[in-house]
Design a protein around this motif. Structure first.
Motif, PDB file in Angstrom:
ATOM      1  N   MET A 234      40.758  37.623  58.597  1.00 31.91           N
ATOM      2  CA  MET A 234      40.768  38.908  57.911  1.00 31.91           C
ATOM      3  C   MET A 234      40.899  38.745  56.394  1.00 31.91           C
ATOM      4  SD  MET A 234      40.338  41.263  60.181  1.00 31.91           S
ATOM      5  CE  MET A 234      40.922  42.763  59.414  1.00 31.91           C
ATOM      6  N   SER A 235      41.489  37.636  55.937  1.00 36.13           N
ATOM      7  CA  SER A 235      41.689  37.454  54.500  1.00 36.13           C
ATOM      8  C   SER A 235      40.363  37.447  53.758  1.00 36.13           C
ATOM      9  CB  SER A 235      42.443  36.153  54.230  1.00 36.13           C
ATOM     10  OG  SER A 235      41.718  35.040  54.726  1.00 36.13           O
ATOM     11  N   ARG A 236      39.322  36.885  54.371  1.00 36.73           N
ATOM     12  CA  ARG A 236      38.001  36.868  53.756  1.00 36.73           C
ATOM     13  C   ARG A 236      37.511  38.295  53.532  1.00 36.73           C
ATOM     14  NH1 ARG A 236      33.908  35.359  50.528  1.00 36.73           N
ATOM     15  NH2 ARG A 236      31.870  35.655  51.469  1.00 36.73           N
ATOM     16  N   ILE A 237      37.690  39.160  54.542  1.00 34.52           N
ATOM     17  CA  ILE A 237      37.280  40.557  54.427  1.00 34.52           C
ATOM     18  C   ILE A 237      38.107  41.265  53.357  1.00 34.52           C
ATOM     19  CG2 ILE A 237      37.144  42.771  55.643  1.00 34.52           C
ATOM     20  CD1 ILE A 237      36.605  41.142  58.207  1.00 34.52           C
ATOM     21  N   ASP A 238      39.413  41.034  53.373  1.00 37.40           N
ATOM     22  CA  ASP A 238      40.296  41.652  52.373  1.00 37.40           C
ATOM     23  C   ASP A 238      39.898  41.234  50.963  1.00 37.40           C
ATOM     24  OD1 ASP A 238      41.729  42.886  54.373  1.00 37.40           O
ATOM     25  OD2 ASP A 238      43.227  41.281  54.502  1.00 37.40           O
ATOM     26  N   ASP A 239      39.564  39.963  50.813  1.00 38.88           N
ATOM     27  CA  ASP A 239      39.169  39.462  49.501  1.00 38.88           C
ATOM     28  C   ASP A 239      37.881  40.140  49.026  1.00 38.88           C
ATOM     29  OD1 ASP A 239      41.337  37.802  49.507  1.00 38.88           O
ATOM     30  OD2 ASP A 239      40.217  36.001  50.076  1.00 38.88           O
ATOM     31  N   LEU A 240      36.923  40.302  49.955  1.00 35.89           N
ATOM     32  CA  LEU A 240      35.653  40.942  49.599  1.00 35.89           C
ATOM     33  C   LEU A 240      35.865  42.400  49.216  1.00 35.89           C
ATOM     34  CD1 LEU A 240      33.209  39.492  52.287  1.00 35.89           C
ATOM     35  CD2 LEU A 240      33.061  39.160  49.810  1.00 35.89           C
ATOM     36  N   ILE A 241      36.710  43.097  49.974  1.00 35.79           N
ATOM     37  CA  ILE A 241      36.990  44.506  49.663  1.00 35.79           C
ATOM     38  C   ILE A 241      37.643  44.619  48.288  1.00 35.79           C
ATOM     39  CG2 ILE A 241      38.403  46.490  50.300  1.00 35.79           C
ATOM     40  CD1 ILE A 241      37.907  45.747  53.221  1.00 35.79           C
ATOM     41  N   ALA A 242      38.609  43.739  48.024  1.00 31.99           N
ATOM     42  CA  ALA A 242      39.290  43.763  46.730  1.00 31.99           C
ATOM     43  C   ALA A 242      38.316  43.496  45.590  1.00 31.99           C
ATOM     44  CB  ALA A 242      40.411  42.729  46.724  1.00 31.99           C
ATOM     45  N   GLU A 243      37.348  42.610  45.845  1.00 31.56           N
ATOM     46  CA  GLU A 243      36.392  42.243  44.800  1.00 31.56           C
ATOM     47  C   GLU A 243      35.297  43.292  44.619  1.00 31.56           C
ATOM     48  OE1 GLU A 243      32.910  38.877  44.033  1.00 31.56           O
ATOM     49  OE2 GLU A 243      34.374  38.581  45.647  1.00 31.56           O
ATOM     50  N   LEU A 244      34.754  43.793  45.739  1.00 27.38           N
ATOM     51  CA  LEU A 244      33.562  44.636  45.681  1.00 27.38           C
ATOM     52  C   LEU A 244      33.852  46.136  45.664  1.00 27.38           C
ATOM     53  CD1 LEU A 244      31.353  42.609  48.185  1.00 27.38           C
ATOM     54  CD2 LEU A 244      31.307  42.524  45.688  1.00 27.38           C
ATOM     55  N   CYS A 245      34.998  46.530  46.194  1.00 27.85           N
ATOM     56  CA  CYS A 245      35.346  47.956  46.153  1.00 27.85           C
ATOM     57  C   CYS A 245      36.848  48.105  45.920  1.00 27.85           C
ATOM     58  CB  CYS A 245      34.904  48.683  47.419  1.00 27.85           C
ATOM     59  SG  CYS A 245      35.115  47.754  48.954  1.00 27.85           S
ATOM     60  N   PRO A 246      37.284  47.759  44.731  1.00 31.87           N
ATOM     61  CA  PRO A 246      38.717  47.763  44.420  1.00 31.87           C
ATOM     62  C   PRO A 246      39.371  49.144  44.522  1.00 31.87           C
ATOM     63  CG  PRO A 246      37.400  47.507  42.430  1.00 31.87           C
ATOM     64  CD  PRO A 246      36.469  47.352  43.578  1.00 31.87           C
ATOM     65  N   GLU A 247      38.580  50.202  44.442  1.00 31.10           N
ATOM     66  CA  GLU A 247      39.129  51.555  44.537  1.00 31.10           C
ATOM     67  C   GLU A 247      39.152  52.068  45.978  1.00 31.10           C
ATOM     68  OE1 GLU A 247      37.078  54.081  41.842  1.00 31.10           O
ATOM     69  OE2 GLU A 247      37.640  52.914  40.069  1.00 31.10           O
ATOM     70  N   GLY A 248      38.796  51.207  46.924  1.00 29.26           N
ATOM     71  CA  GLY A 248      38.811  51.609  48.322  1.00 29.26           C
ATOM     72  C   GLY A 248      37.411  51.814  48.877  1.00 29.26           C
ATOM     73  N   VAL A 249      37.337  51.907  50.191  1.00 29.45           N
ATOM     74  CA  VAL A 249      36.054  52.063  50.883  1.00 29.45           C
ATOM     75  C   VAL A 249      35.764  53.549  51.080  1.00 29.45           C
ATOM     76  CG1 VAL A 249      34.804  51.623  53.030  1.00 29.45           C
ATOM     77  CG2 VAL A 249      36.295  49.858  52.065  1.00 29.45           C
ATOM     78  N   GLU A 250      34.598  53.978  50.648  1.00 27.69           N
ATOM     79  CA  GLU A 250      34.239  55.379  50.806  1.00 27.69           C
ATOM     80  C   GLU A 250      33.791  55.671  52.225  1.00 27.69           C
ATOM     81  OE1 GLU A 250      30.899  56.711  48.579  1.00 27.69           O
ATOM     82  OE2 GLU A 250      29.637  54.987  49.085  1.00 27.69           O
ATOM     83  N   HIS A 251      34.011  56.916  52.659  1.00 34.53           N
ATOM     84  CA  HIS A 251      33.558  57.389  53.968  1.00 34.53           C
ATOM     85  C   HIS A 251      32.512  58.477  53.737  1.00 34.53           C
ATOM     86  CE1 HIS A 251      37.167  55.291  55.078  1.00 34.53           C
ATOM     87  NE2 HIS A 251      37.025  55.574  56.362  1.00 34.53           N
TER      88      HIS A 251
END
Length: 230
Positions: free
Chosen positions: A1-18
């Motif tokens: 999961m750390s890989r996914i968390d790292d990508l989210i932090a890098e690519l969408c630091p303001e959170g994932v839109e729905h």
């Protein structure tokens, strides 16, 4: 999961839109394909009933086919599209989906929608299995004996839409679990089959007795009489 968390932090630091599924594509209803039209060879086809019974999250080959002549008249899913069974007698099975990841097009029956979109195909198919999707779809299901959901309703369902790199990483993780589950099921089925054979052997052995003939009965009776006289 750390890989996914790292990508989210890098690519969408303001959170994932729905956003609604309709923001990423369109829902096209299949047409004209009956179960009786299915063949063992020809042009690949997916009947909505097969989405319920034989397909998993994704498919790269079809189990059934139709004639080339009929295929020309049918609507088709392209590589990357979802095929969604929109009717069932069971609410939980309404909108069961399979991502078509094979080469070329496949014909799709009525009572199914083709979702043509810009998302990662397997990611969307996994989302359709999630509690998040199930809880949203419930309010859109209609009908009495046969339950159904429309394309317009599906378009309103909101999906978390991280960047494609994140979607693909999530798919990699979920595919690993899916493969492991399939392997465990195969092992358990093999073990169960071995137990069934073992049970059958002992059942037959314990319940099988040599048939006693009349001569055997007379001999046994004579033996008892001799012992009594003694």
């Amino acid at each position: 999961m750390s890989r996914i968390d790292d990508l989210i932090a890098e690519l969408c630091p303001e959170g994932v839109e729905h956003r609604g599924l309709g923001d990423f594509g369109e829902f096209v209803r299949g047409n004209g394909l009956q179960k009786s039209d299915l063949r063992d060879s020809g042009f690949g086809a997916i009947h909505y009933g097969q989405v319920h019974t034989i397909y998993g999250v994704w498919a790269s080959e079809t189990r059934s086919f139709v004639t080339e002549e009929l295929a020309r008249k049918l609507r088709k899913a392209r590589t990357g599209d979802l095929v969604i069974a929109t009717t069932s007698e069971d609410d939980a099975a309404v909108a069961k989906a399979v991502a078509w990841v094979g080469e070329g097009e496949v014909a799709v029956s009525g009572d199914a929608y083709i979702y043509r979109h810009s998302l990662e195909p397997k990611y969307v198919a996994y989302f359709f299995q999630s509690e998040q999707f199930q809880s949203q779809k419930t309010r859109h299901i209609t009908g009495t004996k046969v339950r159904r959901i429309s394309g317009d309703s599906l378009a309103k369902i909101r999906i978390p839409a991280p960047p494609l790199a994140v979607q693909r990483e999530i798919v990699t993780v979920l595919d690993t679990f899916t493969k492991l589950e399939a392997e465990l099921e195969a092992e358990l089925e093999a073990e169960l089959e071995a137990r069934r054979r073992q049970y059958k052997y002992y059942r037959d052995a314990l319940l099988t007795f040599g048939e006693r003939t009349d001569a055997d009965a007379s001999k046994q009776a004579s033996k008892h009489k001799t012992n009594d006289d003694g």
